[in-house]
Design an enzyme around this catalytic site. Structure first.
Site, PDB file in Angstrom:
ATOM      1  N   GLU A  37      37.863  38.822  34.324  1.00 50.91           N
ATOM      2  CA  GLU A  37      38.010  39.635  33.101  1.00 50.91           C
ATOM      3  C   GLU A  37      39.135  40.710  33.377  1.00 50.91           C
ATOM      4  O   GLU A  37      38.827  41.467  34.206  1.00 50.91           O
ATOM      5  CB  GLU A  37      36.603  40.464  32.680  1.00 50.91           C
ATOM      6  CG  GLU A  37      36.946  40.879  31.345  1.00 50.91           C
ATOM      7  CD  GLU A  37      35.481  41.600  30.857  1.00 50.91           C
ATOM      8  OE1 GLU A  37      34.560  41.406  31.502  1.00 50.91           O
ATOM      9  OE2 GLU A  37      35.855  42.299  29.805  1.00 50.91           O
ATOM     10  N   ARG A 263      26.888  36.707  45.418  1.00 48.89           N
ATOM     11  CA  ARG A 263      28.053  37.793  45.471  1.00 48.89           C
ATOM     12  C   ARG A 263      28.192  38.159  46.917  1.00 48.89           C
ATOM     13  O   ARG A 263      27.230  38.310  47.617  1.00 48.89           O
ATOM     14  CB  ARG A 263      27.581  38.959  44.549  1.00 48.89           C
ATOM     15  CG  ARG A 263      27.648  38.807  43.185  1.00 48.89           C
ATOM     16  CD  ARG A 263      27.351  39.986  42.468  1.00 48.89           C
ATOM     17  NE  ARG A 263      28.404  40.788  41.956  1.00 48.89           N
ATOM     18  CZ  ARG A 263      29.029  40.654  41.074  1.00 48.89           C
ATOM     19  NH1 ARG A 263      28.702  39.594  40.264  1.00 48.89           N
ATOM     20  NH2 ARG A 263      30.024  41.376  40.688  1.00 48.89           N
ATOM     21  N   LYS A 273      33.280  46.719  39.422  1.00 49.29           N
ATOM     22  CA  LYS A 273      34.303  47.344  38.659  1.00 49.29           C
ATOM     23  C   LYS A 273      33.963  48.552  37.594  1.00 49.29           C
ATOM     24  O   LYS A 273      34.717  49.324  37.570  1.00 49.29           O
ATOM     25  CB  LYS A 273      34.896  46.268  37.488  1.00 49.29           C
ATOM     26  CG  LYS A 273      35.887  45.588  38.455  1.00 49.29           C
ATOM     27  CD  LYS A 273      36.556  44.327  37.552  1.00 49.29           C
ATOM     28  CE  LYS A 273      35.910  43.320  37.295  1.00 49.29           C
ATOM     29  NZ  LYS A 273      36.647  42.455  36.319  1.00 49.29           N
TER      30      LYS A 273
END
Ligand code: ATP
Ligand code: MG
Length: 563
Positions: A37, A263, A273
């Site tokens: 994104e 992750r 983020k």
């Protein structure tokens, strides 16, 4: 760049799955994608996903798209798109013909939303965000149906078209899937598919005032691109039933299958983020590419070679169990690469003047130095030498303790690539601080060895004062002072106040004027350094990529000893 195919195939469960799907014909051709994104810069966690998605495509003769999941115009920016493209390229991957964007599919996604409404599988809801939250229920309690759930398809369709036409304010209405408000999986309790957002989009501009949610756009974008293996991180495991439901109920051109892996987390930093955005916005760091940031642009600016990062990702592997990796392991990997590739230079970071009393006044000479003992092809260079030098302040002690083998009064040491010198006198300022050491040199020891075979215990580096280039050098330490920032409270309270030390009057050997930006060199005995993009001939600036000390080897030794 990659290992042999046999190794790759069985390296992890994703590769095993792909191999099986290709072998039994479940998958005709492998297609993957890396789907960021564009709401921030890429970090080292993303590198894991990039190396995995692009890596398997390369290994199994498939294709990998770079696809921007740009469904939230409020947080997305062109700056991030540009940076992400540059970072993926820098890591060494190529997505072929142009990047893809979920926003390119807005028209198709909209048509599919209408399709769901017409099939009685989606409805426009007028509940406020707060009411919806209340109706949703909890993990232990079923949700309640919205009063608008039984609205006719015709009415929902009319309202949805008017949402698109801009008749309603932000948040006034949403489009929801009609699945099951009592589902044990909250993602299936009539999730939102479209929301009203009167916001300009970095790519579609003001063409739209309704935007698909990530959950609605993601799987369908995969299907449009013919993605066979939609690889993502574990937090999307619970979303898979929703993605499958959507694909089951829409006339999509293909059926992607989702596989989840753990992750990456790295000690002494954070990879989220949301947090990284705050570090930048609140000025805790100089920007997304601050060399202390775990971002790819930060690591690049710091001088980390892309190959070292790829190698690190390859070594840590892919699995389903939570993965926190010691930052020392990353540093060891960087050191290993730079030891092979970085040219050696002499640089004095905390200078102390050394005067050679018996060296001919005003003269100088050129000495021969090796560029990289690990790589003969790197050649040699000439180092200017004279009777006035800079040495490292830490390489001299007036009253040396045991095991200090460097320069001290009356002691002889070797000047790297040059001569043996013996300290004859120490000069101090009014405050009693040593400001200069005076020495005599032995001209017979040119090149660094004595013809009579006498030995010295210490070798120190130096730079000729008349030839030196003054520079600023920045030393970096971990951005956070504990391995698990935020484990006990607010992560920002764990920021390391000493993560940046700027040394403003360093003296470097003159060949460093030609150092390329971002290209790491080894300052002998100190570590690996790279010229910063802000470096100018007037104001040279170097970043320390990593120190020489191999703390990982130490940790590893302790760990093996314990076993
Ligand atoms: P963050 O949680 O840091 O905000 P994100 O998941 O929201 O990251 P995206 O831009 O959606 O960021 O991520 C793009 C891809 O990278 C996704 O497939 C995501 O699963 C993967 N990814 C993100 N963070 C990590 C990580 N720490 N380790 C491995 N893969 C990651
Ligand atoms: Mg995300």
């Amino acid at each position: 760049m990659t290992d042999s195919p046999e190794q790759n195939e069985s390296r992890d469960f994703i590769r095993e799955r792909i191999r099986a799907d290709l072998a039994d014909g479940t998958t005709g051709a492998l297609v993957t994608r890396f789907p960021p994104e564009p709401n921030g810069y890429l970090h080292i966690g993303h590198a894991k996903s990039i190396c995995l998605n692009f890596g398997v495509a390369e290994e199994f003769g498939g294709r990998c798209n770079l696809r921007f999941d740009d469904t939230n115009p409020v947080k997305e920016e062109q700056e991030f798109i540009t940076a992400i493209e540059a970072d993926v390229r820098w890591l060494g991957f190529d997505w072929g013909e142009g990047a893809h964007f979920a926003s390119d599919y807005f028209e198709q996604l909209y048509a599919w939303a209408e399709h769901l409404i017409e099939a009685g599988l989606a409805y426009v809801d007028d509940l406020s965000a707060e009411e919806m939250r209340e109706y949703r229920g909890t993990l232990t309690e079923a949700g309640r149906e919205s009063p608008h759930r039984q609205r006719s398809a015709a009415e929902s369709l009319d309202l949805f078209r008017r949402m698109r036409a801009g008749e309603f304010a932000d948040g006034a209405r949403v489009l929801r899937a009609k699945i099951d408000m009592a589902s044990g999986n909250i993602n299936l309790r009539d999730p939102v598919l479209y929301r009203i957002l009167h916001a300009a989009h970095p790519r579609s501009g003001t063409a739209w005032c309704i935007y698909p949610t990530y959950d609605f756009a993601h799987g369908q974008s995969d299907a449009i691109e013919g993605v066979s293996h939609s690889i993502c991180t574990l937090e999307f495991e619970d979303h898979r039933p929703l993605y499958d439901w959507l694909i089951d109920n829409l006339p999509t051109p293909s059926r992607p299958r989702q596989y989840e892996f753990a992750r990456l987390a790295v000690t002494y930093t954070i990879l989220s983020k949301r947090h990284l955005t705050r570090l930048v916005d609140e000025g805790h760091v100089g920007g997304w590419d601050d060399p202390r940031m775990p971002t790819l642009s930060g690591l690049r600016r710091r001088g980390v070679p892309a190959a070292a990062l790829r190698d690190f990702i390859g070594r840590i592997g892919v699995a389903k169990s939570a993965q926190t990796v010691e930052v020392a392991q990353l540093e060891a990997c960087i050191r290993e690469h730079l030891n092979q590739s970085a040219e050696r230079r002499l640089a004095v970071l905390k200078p102390l003047r050394l005067v050679i009393e018996n060296y001919p006044k005003g003269e100088s000479e050129l000495l021969d130095a090796v560029n990289n003992p690990e790589d003969p092809a790197a050649g040699r260079r000439q180092l200017p030498f004279s009777g006035e030098l800079w040495i490292e302040r830490d390489d001299f002690m007036e009253e040396p303790p045991k095991k200090f083998f460097r320069l001290a009064p009356g002691r002889e040491v070797r000047l790297r690539y040059a001569y043996f010198v013996t300290c004859t006198e120490v000069i101090k300022d009014a405050a009693g601080e040593v400001v200069e050491v005076r020495c005599r040199y032995d001209p017979e020891t040119r090149g660094g060895d004595a013809p009579d075979g006498r030995k010295v215990r210490g070798t120190i580096h130096w730079v000729s004062a008349a030839h030196a280039m003054a520079a600023e050098v920045r030393l970096y330490d971990h951005l956070f002072s504990r391995p698990d920032p935020g484990a006990e409270g607010e992560a920002f309270e764990d920021l390391n106040p000493d993560s940046l030390v700027a040394l403003e009057d360093c003296q470097l050997e003159p060949s460093l004027t030609e150092a390329e930006i971002g290209q790491a060199v080894q300052f002998e005995r100190q570590g690996y350094f790279a010229a910063d993009p802000d470096s100018t001939p007037e104001r040279p600036l170097f970043n320390r990529t990593v120190a020489l000390r191999d703390s990982w080897a130490k940790i590893r030794k302790q760990q093996t000893a314990k076993r």
